[in-house]
Scaffold this active site. Structure first.
Site, PDB file in Angstrom:
ATOM      1  N   SER A   1      16.342  -3.532   3.799  1.00  0.00           N
ATOM      2  CA  SER A   1      16.290  -3.178   2.374  1.00  0.00           C
ATOM      3  C   SER A   1      17.718  -3.231   1.838  1.00  0.00           C
ATOM      4  O   SER A   1      18.675  -3.127   2.619  1.00  0.00           O
ATOM      5  CB  SER A   1      15.751  -1.749   2.245  1.00  0.00           C
ATOM      6  OG  SER A   1      15.913  -1.268   0.931  1.00  0.00           O
TER       7      SER A   1
ATOM      8  N   TYR B   1      15.714   7.517   4.558  1.00  0.00           N
ATOM      9  CA  TYR B   1      15.148   6.155   4.594  1.00  0.00           C
ATOM     10  C   TYR B   1      16.283   5.131   4.734  1.00  0.00           C
ATOM     11  O   TYR B   1      16.209   4.207   5.542  1.00  0.00           O
ATOM     12  CB  TYR B   1      14.345   5.921   3.314  1.00  0.00           C
ATOM     13  CG  TYR B   1      13.914   4.486   3.090  1.00  0.00           C
ATOM     14  CD1 TYR B   1      12.887   3.933   3.840  1.00  0.00           C
ATOM     15  CD2 TYR B   1      14.542   3.689   2.126  1.00  0.00           C
ATOM     16  CE1 TYR B   1      12.481   2.612   3.637  1.00  0.00           C
ATOM     17  CE2 TYR B   1      14.153   2.376   1.919  1.00  0.00           C
ATOM     18  CZ  TYR B   1      13.115   1.842   2.674  1.00  0.00           C
ATOM     19  OH  TYR B   1      12.724   0.537   2.470  1.00  0.00           O
TER      20      TYR B   1
HETATM   21  N1  LIG Z   1       8.720  -1.971  -1.950  1.00  0.00           N
HETATM   22  C1  LIG Z   1      10.043  -1.965  -1.987  1.00  0.00           C
HETATM   23  O1  LIG Z   1      10.666  -1.736  -3.033  1.00  0.00           O
HETATM   24  C2  LIG Z   1      10.835  -2.290  -0.727  1.00  0.00           C
HETATM   25  C3  LIG Z   1      12.191  -2.616  -0.871  1.00  0.00           C
HETATM   26  C4  LIG Z   1      12.925  -2.914   0.261  1.00  0.00           C
HETATM   27  C5  LIG Z   1      12.333  -2.868   1.514  1.00  0.00           C
HETATM   28  N2  LIG Z   1      11.018  -2.537   1.632  1.00  0.00           N
HETATM   29  C6  LIG Z   1      10.436  -2.520   2.986  1.00  0.00           C
HETATM   30  O2  LIG Z   1       9.390  -3.450   3.034  1.00  0.00           O
HETATM   31  C7  LIG Z   1       8.491  -3.085   4.080  1.00  0.00           C
HETATM   32  C8  LIG Z   1       7.061  -3.174   3.558  1.00  0.00           C
HETATM   33  O3  LIG Z   1       6.872  -2.157   2.571  1.00  0.00           O
HETATM   34  P1  LIG Z   1       6.033  -2.386   1.233  1.00  0.00           P
HETATM   35  O4  LIG Z   1       6.983  -2.303   0.107  1.00  0.00           O
HETATM   36  O5  LIG Z   1       5.166  -3.569   1.351  1.00  0.00           O
HETATM   37  O6  LIG Z   1       5.193  -1.012   1.202  1.00  0.00           O
HETATM   38  P2  LIG Z   1       3.645  -0.722   1.453  1.00  0.00           P
HETATM   39  O7  LIG Z   1       2.811  -1.496   0.505  1.00  0.00           O
HETATM   40  O8  LIG Z   1       3.538   0.769   1.444  1.00  0.00           O
HETATM   41  O9  LIG Z   1       3.404  -1.283   2.937  1.00  0.00           O
HETATM   42  C9  LIG Z   1       3.837  -0.586   4.090  1.00  0.00           C
HETATM   43  C10 LIG Z   1       3.059  -1.100   5.280  1.00  0.00           C
HETATM   44  O10 LIG Z   1       3.511  -0.409   6.462  1.00  0.00           O
HETATM   45  C11 LIG Z   1       2.371   0.024   7.197  1.00  0.00           C
HETATM   46  N3  LIG Z   1       2.642   1.227   7.979  1.00  0.00           N
HETATM   47  C12 LIG Z   1       3.192   2.390   7.548  1.00  0.00           C
HETATM   48  N4  LIG Z   1       3.173   3.294   8.543  1.00  0.00           N
HETATM   49  C13 LIG Z   1       2.599   2.690   9.627  1.00  0.00           C
HETATM   50  C14 LIG Z   1       2.268   3.121  10.945  1.00  0.00           C
HETATM   51  N5  LIG Z   1       2.504   4.368  11.386  1.00  0.00           N
HETATM   52  N6  LIG Z   1       1.675   2.232  11.776  1.00  0.00           N
HETATM   53  C15 LIG Z   1       1.389   0.967  11.364  1.00  0.00           C
HETATM   54  N7  LIG Z   1       1.673   0.513  10.125  1.00  0.00           N
HETATM   55  C16 LIG Z   1       2.264   1.369   9.269  1.00  0.00           C
HETATM   56  C17 LIG Z   1       1.318   0.302   6.121  1.00  0.00           C
HETATM   57  O11 LIG Z   1       0.009   0.193   6.656  1.00  0.00           O
HETATM   58  P3  LIG Z   1      -1.028   1.394   6.945  1.00  0.00           P
HETATM   59  O12 LIG Z   1      -0.758   2.475   5.946  1.00  0.00           O
HETATM   60  O13 LIG Z   1      -2.368   0.742   6.801  1.00  0.00           O
HETATM   61  O14 LIG Z   1      -0.740   1.793   8.351  1.00  0.00           O
HETATM   62  C18 LIG Z   1       1.565  -0.861   5.152  1.00  0.00           C
HETATM   63  O15 LIG Z   1       0.856  -1.990   5.560  1.00  0.00           O
HETATM   64  C19 LIG Z   1       8.912  -1.697   4.529  1.00  0.00           C
HETATM   65  O16 LIG Z   1       9.654  -1.796   5.725  1.00  0.00           O
HETATM   66  C20 LIG Z   1       9.797  -1.210   3.399  1.00  0.00           C
HETATM   67  O17 LIG Z   1      10.751  -0.275   3.849  1.00  0.00           O
HETATM   68  C21 LIG Z   1      10.256  -2.250   0.543  1.00  0.00           C
END
Ligand SMILES: NC(=O)c1ccc[n+]([C@@H]2O[C@H](COP(=O)([O-])OP(=O)(O)OC[C@H]3O[C@@H](n4cnc5c(N)ncnc54)[C@H](OP(=O)(O)O)[C@@H]3O)[C@@H](O)[C@H]2O)c1
Length: 271
Positions: free
Chosen positions: A139, A152
């Site tokens: 990130s 985080y």
């Molecule tokens: N959105 C942003 O602004 C942003 C910015 C920079 C980086 N990121 C990074 O991008 C990545 C994806 O996030 P996103 O933005 O797409 O958010 P999201 O829609 O909340 O997706 C997060 C994913 O992680 C999975 N997850 C969470 N806890 C888990 C566990 N204990 N076991 C297995 N799977 C788990 C969730 O699936 P389940 O709940 O079904 O388990 C979900 O599929 C993350 O690493 C986040 O830190 C996001």
């Protein structure tokens, strides 16, 4: 891309789901994992209906045994993992003082420890194949720590550091390592981080998750060390390193304002 196999963690929503769709459209075979089995099955069916190949394997990445079983099942079904996309992760909006300990442990387990463990589990297979690509989703918060996402950010700083060393370790073996750092993306991240149905900290102009999926696909075609999406965050990362005092002032003010806004949305003392 045709026929290559990718394991995508966090494929039940957001960046992971968009990446799975995008890579499947390029002809890759995709393994989808996360905890929500219904979502994984629906996505796998959608991909298969469009002529793609997808396997849904639910796993809670908090658990060592789930991580082991996941990789074992993939290897038994489709052979060694060729591409690992370590995307699963979550955040929490709160001060360090107030963040519950189990949330801190869970964040470190899913965001970094599970990533390291999955790398350990897939590496023997990649070494046998003589090739592989590991893409770790960090990130912009992995370069600039902004309250109330301090814990985080610490997990994402670890992802950036781990990826740098891993890249240097694996380079002689023909295994690529890329760390991709998105700015704000419109996903369920903020709902999870705030515990609210609507993310009170949503940043206007957040990217569509498909933008990250496209950047991942490009990195698979032409391996890169580090990617920041959108690139306009690169000067901010540089300023944070060169003039930390200036960023301290702005980030501290912004963090306090964000917390007040969050309290209000939660119906707490800021309301
Ligand atoms: N959105 C942003 O602004 C942003 C910015 C920079 C980086 N990121 C990074 O991008 C990545 C994806 O996030 P996103 O933005 O797409 O958010 P999201 O829609 O909340 O997706 C997060 C994913 O992680 C999975 N997850 C969470 N806890 C888990 C566990 N204990 N076991 C297995 N799977 C788990 C969730 O699936 P389940 O709940 O079904 O388990 C979900 O599929 C993350 O690493 C986040 O830190 C996001």
């Amino acid at each position: 891309m045709e026929g290559r196999m990718a394991l995508i963690t966090g494929a039940s929503s957001g960046i992971g789901a968009a990446t799975a769709r995008w890579l499947a459209r390029q002809g890759m075979r995709v393994v989808l994992t996360a905890r929500r089995q219904d979502r994984l099955e629906a996505l796998a069916q959608e991909i298969r209906a469009q002529g793609g190949a997808a396997l849904a394997i639910p796993a809670d990445l908090n658990h060592f045994s789930d991580r082991e079983a996941l990789v074992r099942r993939i290897e038994d079904t489709w052979g060694p993992v060729e591409v690992l996309i370590n995307n699963a992760g979550f955040g929490y909006y709160g001060t360090v003082e107030e963040t519950p300990w189990e949330v801190i442990e869970g964040m470190f387990t899913v965001n970094i420890l599970a990533m390291i463990h999955l790398v350990q589990l897939v590496l023997p297979g990649m070494r046998r194949l003589g090739r592989g690509h590991i893409i770790n989703v960090a990130s912009v918060a992995g370069y600039i720590s902004t309250p109330p996402l301090t814990v985080y950010s610490a997990t994402k700083f670890a992802v950036v550091g781990f990826s740098e060393g891993l890249r240097r370790e694996l380079e002689p073996h023909g295994i690529h390592v890329t760390v991709i750092s998105p700015g704000p993306v419109r996903t369920e991240f903020g709902q999870v981080a705030s515990g609210l149905a609507v993310d009170p900290g949503e940043v206007p102009g957040g990217l569509d998750p498909e933008a990250i999926a496209r950047a991942i696909a490009r990195a698979l075609r032409r391996p890169r060390r580090e990617i920041v999406v959108p690139a306009l965050y690169l000067p901010a990362i540089w300023i944070n390193r060169a003039l930390p005092g200036l960023v301290d002032w702005g980030a501290a003010r912004q963090g306090r304002a964000w917390l007040r806004h969050l309290e209000k949305a939660r119906g707490g003392k800021g309301a």
